[in-house]
Design an enzyme around this catalytic site. Structure first.
Site, PDB file in Angstrom:
ATOM      1  N   CYS B 163       0.817  -1.217   0.000  1.00 14.82           N
ATOM      2  CA  CYS B 163       0.000   0.000   0.000  1.00 14.82           C
ATOM      3  C   CYS B 163       0.847   1.263   0.000  1.00 14.82           C
ATOM      4  O   CYS B 163       0.312   2.373  -0.015  1.00 14.82           O
ATOM      5  CB  CYS B 163      -0.951  -0.040   1.181  1.00 14.82           C
ATOM      6  SG  CYS B 163      -1.889  -1.585   1.179  1.00 14.82           S
ATOM      7  N   HIS B 304      -2.561   8.429   5.602  1.00 15.50           N
ATOM      8  CA  HIS B 304      -2.780   7.069   5.110  1.00 15.50           C
ATOM      9  C   HIS B 304      -4.159   6.620   5.621  1.00 15.50           C
ATOM     10  O   HIS B 304      -4.925   6.029   4.888  1.00 15.50           O
ATOM     11  CB  HIS B 304      -1.653   6.160   5.607  1.00 15.50           C
ATOM     12  CG  HIS B 304      -1.651   4.803   4.996  1.00 15.50           C
ATOM     13  ND1 HIS B 304      -1.646   4.597   3.632  1.00 15.50           N
ATOM     14  CD2 HIS B 304      -1.651   3.561   5.565  1.00 15.50           C
ATOM     15  CE1 HIS B 304      -1.648   3.289   3.386  1.00 15.50           C
ATOM     16  NE2 HIS B 304      -1.654   2.648   4.540  1.00 15.50           N
ATOM     17  N   GLU B 315      -0.347   6.187  13.147  1.00 17.01           N
ATOM     18  CA  GLU B 315      -0.135   7.332  12.252  1.00 17.01           C
ATOM     19  C   GLU B 315      -0.320   8.647  13.010  1.00 17.01           C
ATOM     20  O   GLU B 315       0.406   9.621  12.772  1.00 17.01           O
ATOM     21  CB  GLU B 315      -1.082   7.266  11.047  1.00 17.01           C
ATOM     22  CG  GLU B 315      -0.775   8.382  10.038  1.00 17.01           C
ATOM     23  CD  GLU B 315      -1.546   8.253   8.740  1.00 17.01           C
ATOM     24  OE1 GLU B 315      -2.469   7.436   8.648  1.00 17.01           O
ATOM     25  OE2 GLU B 315      -1.207   9.015   7.803  1.00 17.01           O
ATOM     26  N   LYS B 336      -9.430   7.801   2.183  1.00 10.26           N
ATOM     27  CA  LYS B 336      -9.961   6.437   2.251  1.00 10.26           C
ATOM     28  C   LYS B 336     -11.333   6.396   2.912  1.00 10.26           C
ATOM     29  O   LYS B 336     -12.060   5.416   2.751  1.00 10.26           O
ATOM     30  CB  LYS B 336      -8.994   5.523   3.011  1.00 10.26           C
ATOM     31  CG  LYS B 336      -7.699   5.234   2.267  1.00 10.26           C
ATOM     32  CD  LYS B 336      -6.832   4.228   3.015  1.00 10.26           C
ATOM     33  CE  LYS B 336      -5.491   4.026   2.325  1.00 10.26           C
ATOM     34  NZ  LYS B 336      -4.561   5.168   2.489  1.00 10.26           N
ATOM     35  N   HIS B 341      -9.769   1.655   0.459  1.00 13.39           N
ATOM     36  CA  HIS B 341      -8.316   1.501   0.393  1.00 13.39           C
ATOM     37  C   HIS B 341      -7.942   0.931  -0.971  1.00 13.39           C
ATOM     38  O   HIS B 341      -8.209  -0.236  -1.256  1.00 13.39           O
ATOM     39  CB  HIS B 341      -7.844   0.574   1.512  1.00 13.39           C
ATOM     40  CG  HIS B 341      -6.355   0.615   1.754  1.00 13.39           C
ATOM     41  ND1 HIS B 341      -5.461   1.048   0.806  1.00 13.39           N
ATOM     42  CD2 HIS B 341      -5.630   0.270   2.849  1.00 13.39           C
ATOM     43  CE1 HIS B 341      -4.233   0.969   1.308  1.00 13.39           C
ATOM     44  NE2 HIS B 341      -4.313   0.503   2.543  1.00 13.39           N
ATOM     45  N   PHE B 400       2.005  -3.103   4.045  1.00 12.13           N
ATOM     46  CA  PHE B 400       2.400  -4.377   4.654  1.00 12.13           C
ATOM     47  C   PHE B 400       3.842  -4.639   4.229  1.00 12.13           C
ATOM     48  O   PHE B 400       4.209  -4.444   3.069  1.00 12.13           O
ATOM     49  CB  PHE B 400       1.515  -5.516   4.139  1.00 12.13           C
ATOM     50  CG  PHE B 400       0.169  -5.604   4.807  1.00 12.13           C
ATOM     51  CD1 PHE B 400      -0.253  -4.668   5.727  1.00 12.13           C
ATOM     52  CD2 PHE B 400      -0.691  -6.666   4.517  1.00 12.13           C
ATOM     53  CE1 PHE B 400      -1.500  -4.763   6.338  1.00 12.13           C
ATOM     54  CE2 PHE B 400      -1.937  -6.779   5.123  1.00 12.13           C
ATOM     55  CZ  PHE B 400      -2.336  -5.829   6.031  1.00 12.13           C
TER      56      PHE B 400
END
Lengths: 95, 415
Positions: B163, B304, B315, B336, B341, B400
């Protein structure tokens, strides 16, 4: 003559189905697929699309078209004739 | 000396609209693109929500044969690249195409093509597998197809960092321009992973929102106390980047200067971020250093903001660590919350959103932010868009694998 479904099919039906498969892969109307139509010059088939066409026909009719024989095919009519011959001969894929 | 890099065109294919104007209209209005997943039968899946691209016809951007030999992520990428060029009014025919490049980020690429093809292999054998599988599956086919269609013969490759992919792609494209490898770059990300196998694996890893199947538009709720995972989305974003000299020479309209890129890794865990967010914080600080921007100069952070319990908390801590006392004066919002996402395309879609916020002097909201979480206590622009000057913005991405990638943009008054 037997389709992969096990149903007996007529030569005209094989011919029609071959042209439908070609039409679907090349995104053209079956009316553009006269027997004299050249795969490369009239239909713009490149090497990858040609291999895809062969694989789709082998899947559809459960036959195996040897590479050397496939490489000689230039027109739609030659393709349908090759598939007719394989289906009639009862050649079955051993894949 | 490094060349300055500017953004001159935006291309977007998103769950809330295709093209810059439709996308901005939906972002400003706070409209959600999350709905019941109609891509496949979701019986037995814990999460049945998705943000699908619905008003998209691949044949509007690609000839029918190319549509057939490529996969959905490539369709999105080519469309976004086409839209970016159109928006930037760049005539590629007239450009030096050996100095035009493409970098596209993606997490999954065309891997979804494996799902049906693998069944063919198992059930019918290797002689029945399509030779087109490769051109559908490989992760570099999107930038390759863009090059083939447009005749762009410069640097070209794909980037993959889950991502975080898009921000890496845009950051690397920026470097190519800074160091003279190219004059023009199309950069961004594309993803089309709403497929049974990938969604099942995300469900099994407990990362998708599973509590809002009956209220899908409420499922993506970044920073809210009731958040329970992300909503899987799809789409692509591509920006047209040029050196400032090149943009000036053709009189291009400039959205903003792309001036900072920072990338780090948590080196911690395959899916969980460092709990204190310091991996992301280091990437933000590096990006600001790269841009020569002080924390107090930043007005807006496009987070994010995934809507997972772990990301949003980490975050928030990362933003506090990177910005210090200025963190409380920042507007922070999550795209998002509306588009879900987009995985490898997320950063690109969010970069386009950030540039539109700058263009319109309006920050889009974080929707579904209803119940404050004491551990997420920044100004997330809840509910409604806010008119405010955005002179400098930061856009965060994490993936990830622990990858973090951050971009910095600033208004380019001089161009």
């Amino acid at each position: 003559m037997e389709h992969r479904s096990g149903v007996r099919v007529q030569p005209e039906a094989v011919d029609r189905r071959v042209r439908e498969v070609i039409a679907a892969i090349l995104c053209v109307d079956t009316s553009a697929l006269g027997p004299e139509a050249s795969l490369v010059d009239d239909l713009g088939v490149d090497s990858l699309f040609f291999l895809s066409l062969v694989t789709s026909l082998e899947r559809e009719f459960n036959v195996r078209l040897p590479d050397a024989e496939a490489a000689r095919l230039r027109t739609v009519g030659q393709v349908t004739a090759a598939v007719q011959r394989l289906v009639t001969a009862g050649t079955r894929s051993v894949a | 000396m490094r060349h300055r890099v500017v953004v001159t065109g935006l291309g977007i294919v998103s769950p809330i609209g295709v093209g810059r104007d439709a996308y901005w209209e939906a972002l400003r209005a706070g409209r959600s693109g999350c709905a019941r997943n109609r891509a496949f039968d979701t019986s037995g899946f814990t999460s049945q929500v998705a943000a699908e691209v619905t008003d998209f016809v691949a044949k509007d951007y690609l000839d029918p044969r190319t549509v057939g030999r490529t996969s959905r992520y490539t369709h999105f990428a080519v469309a976004a690249a086409t839209l970016a060029l159109r928006d930037g009014a760049l005539d590629v025919e007239a450009a030096d195409r050996e100095r035009c490049g493409v970098v596209v980020g993606t997490g999954y690429g065309g891997a979804s093509a494996a799902e049906p093809e693998h069944s063919v292999l198992v059930e019918q054998g290797p002689r029945r597998v399509s030779p087109m599988y490769l051109s559908r599956a490989l992760v570099n086919m999107a930038p390759g197809e863009i090059a083939i269609r447009l005749g762009l013969r410069g640097v070209n490759y794909a980037v993959s960092s889950a991502c975080a992919s898009s921000n890496h792609a845009v950051g690397l494209a920026m470097r190519h321009l800074q160091y003279g490898d190219a004059d023009v770059m199309l950069a961004g990300g594309a993803e089309a992973g709403i497929t049974p196998l990938l969604v099942a694996s995300f469900c099994q890893s407990r990362t998708l929102a599973a509590n809002y199947n009956d209220q899908p538009e409420r499922a993506s709720r970044p920073f809210d106390a009731g958040r329970c995972g992300f909503v899987i989305g799809e789409g692509a974003g591509v920006v047209l980047l040029e050196t400032l000299e090149h943009a000036r020479s053709r009189g291009a309209r400039v959205y903003a200067e792309l001036c900072g890129f920072g990338a780090t890794d948590d080196a911690h865990h395959v899916t969980a971020p460092l709990p204190d967010g310091r991996g992301l914080a280091r990437a933000i600080v590096r990006a600001m250093d790269d841009a020569g921007v002080r924390p107090e100069e930043v007005d807006y952070v496009n987070a994010h903001g995934t809507s997972t319990a772990l990301n949003d908390k980490a975050e928030t801590l990362a933003i506090k660590a990177a910005f210090g006392g200025h963190a409380n004066r920042l507007a922070v919002s999550s795209t998002k919350s509306m588009i879900g996402h987009l995985l490898g395309a997320a950063g690109a879609a969010e970069l386009v959103a950030t540039l539109l916020c700058m263009e319109h002097d309006t920050v889009h909201p974080t929707v579904n932010y209803e119940t404050p979480d004491p551990e997420c206590d920044l100004d997330y622009v809840p509910g409604a868009a806010r008119g405010m000057e955005v002179r400098c913005a930061v856009s965060n991405s994490s993936g990830f694998g622990g990858q973090n990638s951050v971009l910095v943009l600033k208004r380019c008054g001089a161009a």
